[in-house]
Enzyme design. Structure first.
Site, PDB file in Angstrom:
ATOM      1  N   ARG A   1      44.996  -8.940   6.497  1.00 46.88           N
ATOM      2  CA  ARG A   1      45.995  -8.727   5.440  1.00 46.88           C
ATOM      3  C   ARG A   1      46.070  -7.255   5.037  1.00 46.88           C
ATOM      4  NH1 ARG A   1      49.303 -10.612   1.530  1.00 46.88           N
ATOM      5  NH2 ARG A   1      48.828 -10.234  -0.669  1.00 46.88           N
TER       6      ARG A   1
ATOM      7  N   HIS B   1      49.457  -4.970   4.848  1.00 50.28           N
ATOM      8  CA  HIS B   1      49.782  -4.280   3.604  1.00 50.28           C
ATOM      9  C   HIS B   1      49.866  -2.770   3.844  1.00 50.28           C
ATOM     10  CE1 HIS B   1      49.085  -4.160  -0.985  1.00 50.28           C
ATOM     11  NE2 HIS B   1      49.327  -2.936  -0.607  1.00 50.28           N
TER      12      HIS B   1
ATOM     13  N   ASN C   1      47.428  -7.636  -5.413  1.00 52.58           N
ATOM     14  CA  ASN C   1      46.175  -7.182  -4.812  1.00 52.58           C
ATOM     15  C   ASN C   1      45.095  -8.258  -4.842  1.00 52.58           C
ATOM     16  OD1 ASN C   1      45.405  -7.387  -7.420  1.00 52.58           O
ATOM     17  ND2 ASN C   1      45.155  -5.194  -7.785  1.00 52.58           N
TER      18      ASN C   1
ATOM     19  N   HIS D   1      48.831 -15.979   9.127  1.00 54.89           N
ATOM     20  CA  HIS D   1      48.383 -16.995   8.174  1.00 54.89           C
ATOM     21  C   HIS D   1      47.657 -18.145   8.863  1.00 54.89           C
ATOM     22  CE1 HIS D   1      51.550 -15.444   5.060  1.00 54.89           C
ATOM     23  NE2 HIS D   1      50.514 -14.637   5.199  1.00 54.89           N
TER      24      HIS D   1
HETATM   25  C1  HEM Z   1      56.102 -12.601   6.054  1.00 54.57           C
HETATM   26  C2  HEM Z   1      55.778 -12.054   4.908  1.00 54.57           C
HETATM   27  C3  HEM Z   1      54.473 -12.315   4.247  1.00 54.57           C
HETATM   28  C4  HEM Z   1      54.290 -12.781   2.996  1.00 54.57           C
HETATM   29  C5  HEM Z   1      55.368 -13.133   1.993  1.00 54.57           C
HETATM   30  C6  HEM Z   1      52.877 -12.916   2.798  1.00 54.57           C
HETATM   31  C7  HEM Z   1      52.301 -13.341   1.637  1.00 54.57           C
HETATM   32  C8  HEM Z   1      50.967 -13.648   1.488  1.00 54.57           C
HETATM   33  C9  HEM Z   1      50.381 -14.209   0.298  1.00 54.57           C
HETATM   34  C10 HEM Z   1      51.126 -14.508  -0.987  1.00 54.57           C
HETATM   35  C11 HEM Z   1      49.082 -14.427   0.552  1.00 54.57           C
HETATM   36  C12 HEM Z   1      48.064 -15.049  -0.383  1.00 54.57           C
HETATM   37  C13 HEM Z   1      47.502 -14.040  -1.338  1.00 54.57           C
HETATM   38  C14 HEM Z   1      46.582 -14.745  -2.303  1.00 54.57           C
HETATM   39  O1  HEM Z   1      47.071 -15.581  -3.058  1.00 54.57           O
HETATM   40  O2  HEM Z   1      45.376 -14.473  -2.285  1.00 54.57           O
HETATM   41  C15 HEM Z   1      48.819 -13.984   1.890  1.00 54.57           C
HETATM   42  C16 HEM Z   1      47.611 -14.036   2.516  1.00 54.57           C
HETATM   43  C17 HEM Z   1      47.362 -13.548   3.769  1.00 54.57           C
HETATM   44  N1  HEM Z   1      48.263 -12.891   4.587  1.00 54.57           N
HETATM   45 FE1  HEM Z   1      50.243 -12.773   4.288  1.00 54.57          FE
HETATM   46  N2  HEM Z   1      52.224 -12.526   3.918  1.00 54.57           N
HETATM   47  C18 HEM Z   1      53.150 -12.143   4.837  1.00 54.57           C
HETATM   48  C19 HEM Z   1      52.915 -11.631   6.095  1.00 54.57           C
HETATM   49  C20 HEM Z   1      51.651 -11.430   6.609  1.00 54.57           C
HETATM   50  C21 HEM Z   1      51.372 -10.722   7.835  1.00 54.57           C
HETATM   51  C22 HEM Z   1      52.412 -10.041   8.700  1.00 54.57           C
HETATM   52  C23 HEM Z   1      50.027 -10.774   8.024  1.00 54.57           C
HETATM   53  C24 HEM Z   1      49.212 -10.188   9.148  1.00 54.57           C
HETATM   54  C25 HEM Z   1      49.597 -10.183  10.401  1.00 54.57           C
HETATM   55  C26 HEM Z   1      49.478 -11.518   6.925  1.00 54.57           C
HETATM   56  C27 HEM Z   1      48.149 -11.851   6.785  1.00 54.57           C
HETATM   57  C28 HEM Z   1      47.621 -12.554   5.731  1.00 54.57           C
HETATM   58  C29 HEM Z   1      46.255 -13.042   5.690  1.00 54.57           C
HETATM   59  C30 HEM Z   1      45.217 -12.929   6.794  1.00 54.57           C
HETATM   60  C31 HEM Z   1      46.086 -13.654   4.449  1.00 54.57           C
HETATM   61  C32 HEM Z   1      44.818 -14.297   3.895  1.00 54.57           C
HETATM   62  C33 HEM Z   1      44.065 -13.292   3.070  1.00 54.57           C
HETATM   63  C34 HEM Z   1      42.709 -13.810   2.604  1.00 54.57           C
HETATM   64  O3  HEM Z   1      42.278 -14.893   2.995  1.00 54.57           O
HETATM   65  O4  HEM Z   1      42.069 -13.094   1.840  1.00 54.57           O
HETATM   66  N3  HEM Z   1      50.480 -11.880   6.077  1.00 54.57           N
HETATM   67  N4  HEM Z   1      49.991 -13.509   2.441  1.00 54.57           N
HETATM   68  C1  LIG Z   2      44.956  -5.531  -9.276  1.00 57.48           C
HETATM   69  O1  LIG Z   2      46.133  -5.279 -10.042  1.00 57.48           O
HETATM   70  C2  LIG Z   2      45.983  -5.473 -11.425  1.00 57.48           C
HETATM   71  C3  LIG Z   2      47.286  -5.171 -12.149  1.00 57.48           C
HETATM   72  O2  LIG Z   2      48.383  -5.370 -11.383  1.00 57.48           O
HETATM   73  C4  LIG Z   2      44.874  -4.572 -11.958  1.00 57.48           C
HETATM   74  O3  LIG Z   2      44.661  -4.835 -13.333  1.00 57.48           O
HETATM   75  C5  LIG Z   2      43.573  -4.803 -11.173  1.00 57.48           C
HETATM   76  O4  LIG Z   2      42.602  -3.888 -11.591  1.00 57.48           O
HETATM   77  C6  LIG Z   2      43.846  -4.613  -9.693  1.00 57.48           C
HETATM   78  N1  LIG Z   2      42.638  -4.691  -8.885  1.00 57.48           N
HETATM   79  C7  LIG Z   2      41.971  -5.791  -8.537  1.00 57.48           C
HETATM   80  C8  LIG Z   2      40.796  -5.606  -7.640  1.00 57.48           C
HETATM   81  O5  LIG Z   2      42.285  -6.899  -8.897  1.00 57.48           O
END
Ligand code: HEM
Ligand SMILES: *[C@@H]1O[C@H](CO)[C@@H](O)[C@H](O)[C@H]1NC(C)=O
Ligand SMILES: *[C@@H]1O[C@H](CO)[C@@H](O)[C@H](O)[C@H]1NC(C)=O
Ligand SMILES: *[C@@H]1O[C@H](CO)[C@@H](O)[C@H](O)[C@H]1NC(C)=O
Ligand SMILES: *[C@@H]1O[C@H](CO)[C@@H](O)[C@H](O)[C@H]1NC(C)=O
Ligand SMILES: *[C@@H]1O[C@H](CO)[C@@H](O)[C@H](O)[C@H]1NC(C)=O
Length: 322
Positions: free
Chosen positions: A63, A67, A95, A192
């Site tokens: 991720r 980002h 974040n 994902h």
């Molecule tokens: C298509 C648009 C995308 C959206 C809207 C999106 C959105 C998100 C969101 C909302 C999360 C969960 C964050 C949380 O609640 O902790 C997430 C997790 C994640 N995303 Fe995406 N994402 C996108 C594309 C991608 C791409 C291109 C990659 C990498 C190739 C990626 C890799 C990941 C991974 C690995 C996680 C899991 C993170 C974790 O387990 O800590 N995402 N994403």
């Molecule tokens: C994430 O963002 C929030 C505000 O958007 C901030 O308060 C926080 O310190 C940031 N960092 C982490 C590790 O959550």
């Protein structure tokens, strides 16, 4: 690039150079062959060890790469710490799962000992993002290298990341702004296949979704009720959530099968199956894991080319500019 040139005639090479946007540096699979041949081994060993201690590391690194490349290009802007005068990307709103920066710091410290001031932080992220896919799934590709690190990171720019509430039109636009196509969108969403999402990223689908539907009607109903149990409203547990894929410890094409079954966790995952422009690609990847692997690798290389800068630096510490 150099590794392919022997198969191309001079016209092809000229065409490729002209076709690249002017600001784009040309990356090379062999960039560190002379200056730091052990770079990729050092990074892999660091990632292996860190993932053994904390199984959340691979998803977080993947991720992080996404980002980084989507904001200001792949320039390690995501790694810079805030300063008294500047709030950095990593302290911007989405974040919640941007963690495990210490792993990149560890790799960088070892690289500075082995070959000082040579390997950029942006390249470390790109290599690490490949390694975390290789470790749980076996998919491998050559990472192109030679990125430079930027000097700017702004929290307010994270607003330009695609949101999980986006529909396919918005997703396509967001990717197109970075020179990525519809196939790249569907293939990279396969990231994902690993990792976790907090309730906050999908709870809008579960409660008071629209005036006509309390729950997002594109979601499998049994799956939705299960998620509701994990994400009640109000929700006292800020760490609650769900794995993005039921086989989230292995990198495979199961994610697409889940999406076809109405079991995509994020709205943006499920949307890919609800739109004719992306649905056929979801179906193709669900059916053919080898095809998904090939296209994911190709799209990761493309993602790694987004906004690569030439006038940057090789940071000594990834958290601060030199
Ligand atoms: C298509 C648009 C995308 C959206 C809207 C999106 C959105 C998100 C969101 C909302 C999360 C969960 C964050 C949380 O609640 O902790 C997430 C997790 C994640 N995303 Fe995406 N994402 C996108 C594309 C991608 C791409 C291109 C990659 C990498 C190739 C990626 C890799 C990941 C991974 C690995 C996680 C899991 C993170 C974790 O387990 O800590 N995402 N994403
Ligand atoms: C994430 O963002 C929030 C505000 O958007 C901030 O308060 C926080 O310190 C940031 N960092 C982490 C590790 O959550
Ligand atoms: C392995 O990872 C652990 C936890 O992050 C760390 O304390 C240890 O120093 C690492 N060992 C090596 C050899 O990198
Ligand atoms: C972020 O803030 C800076 C000023 O600090 C401003 O110049 C820039 O346009 C803002 N970017 C976005 C995407 O809002
Ligand atoms: C996608 O969302 C945008 C912004 O909310 C909206 O204007 C557009 O009509 C939506 N497109 C589709 C196809 O649903
Ligand atoms: C559901 O949403 C509507 C507006 O969309 C709002 O008026 C209503 O209070 C919400 N209900 C609950 C229980 O949150």
């Amino acid at each position: 690039m150099a590794s392919f040139s022997f198969r191309m005639n001079s016209h092809t090479i000229i065409f490729l150079i002209i076709a690249l946007p002017r600001s784009m540096a040309i990356l090379d699979a062999h960039y560190y062959d002379q200056t730091c041949p052990q770079a990729e081994n050092i990074i892999l060993e660091t990632l292996r060890n860190a993932s053994l201690y904390d199984p959340k590391v691979p998803a977080r690194i993947l991720r992080m790469f996404f980002h980084d490349c989507f904001i200001r290009g792949c320039d390690a802007s995501v790694l810079l710490d805030s300063t008294p005068r500047n709030k950095a990307e990593k302290d911007g709103p989405p974040n919640i799962s941007l963690r495990s920066f210490y792993v990149i710091d560890d790799a960088k410290a070892k690289l500075e000992m082995a070959c000082p001031r040579t390997v950029s932080c942006a390249d470390i992220i790109a290599i690490a993002a490949r390694d975390v896919v290789t470790m749980p799934g076996g998919l491998y590709w050559n990472v192109l290298k030679g990125r430079k690190d930027g000097r700017v990171s702004k929290a307010n720019e994270t607003i330009n990341l695609p949101a999980p509430s986006f529909n396919v039109t918005q997703l396509i636009q967001s990717f197109a702004k970075r020179g990525l196509g519809v196939k790249d969108l569907v293939a990279l969403s396969g990231g994902h296949a690993i990792g976790f999402s907090h309730c906050s990223s999908f709870e809008a689908r579960l409660h008071n979704f629209s005036s006509a539907h309390d729950i997002d009607p594109t979601m499998d109903s049994e799956f939705a009720l299960n998620l509701r149990k994990k994400c009640p409203k109000p929700n006292k547990d800020r760490n609650a959530g769900e794995f993005l894929d039921s086989t989230s410890s292995s990198f495979d094409n199961n994610y697409y099968k889940r999406v076809m079954a109405g079991k995509g966790v994020l709205g943006s995952d499920q949307a890919l199956y609800g739109d004719y422009r992306t649905r056929w690609i979801v179906e193709a990847f669900a059916k053919d894991g080898g095809l998904f692997f090939r296209e994911f690798a190709a799209s990761m290389v493309k993602l790694g080319n987004v906004g690569v800068i030439e006038d940057g630096e090789v940071r000594v510490k990834c958290r601060v500019v030199n």
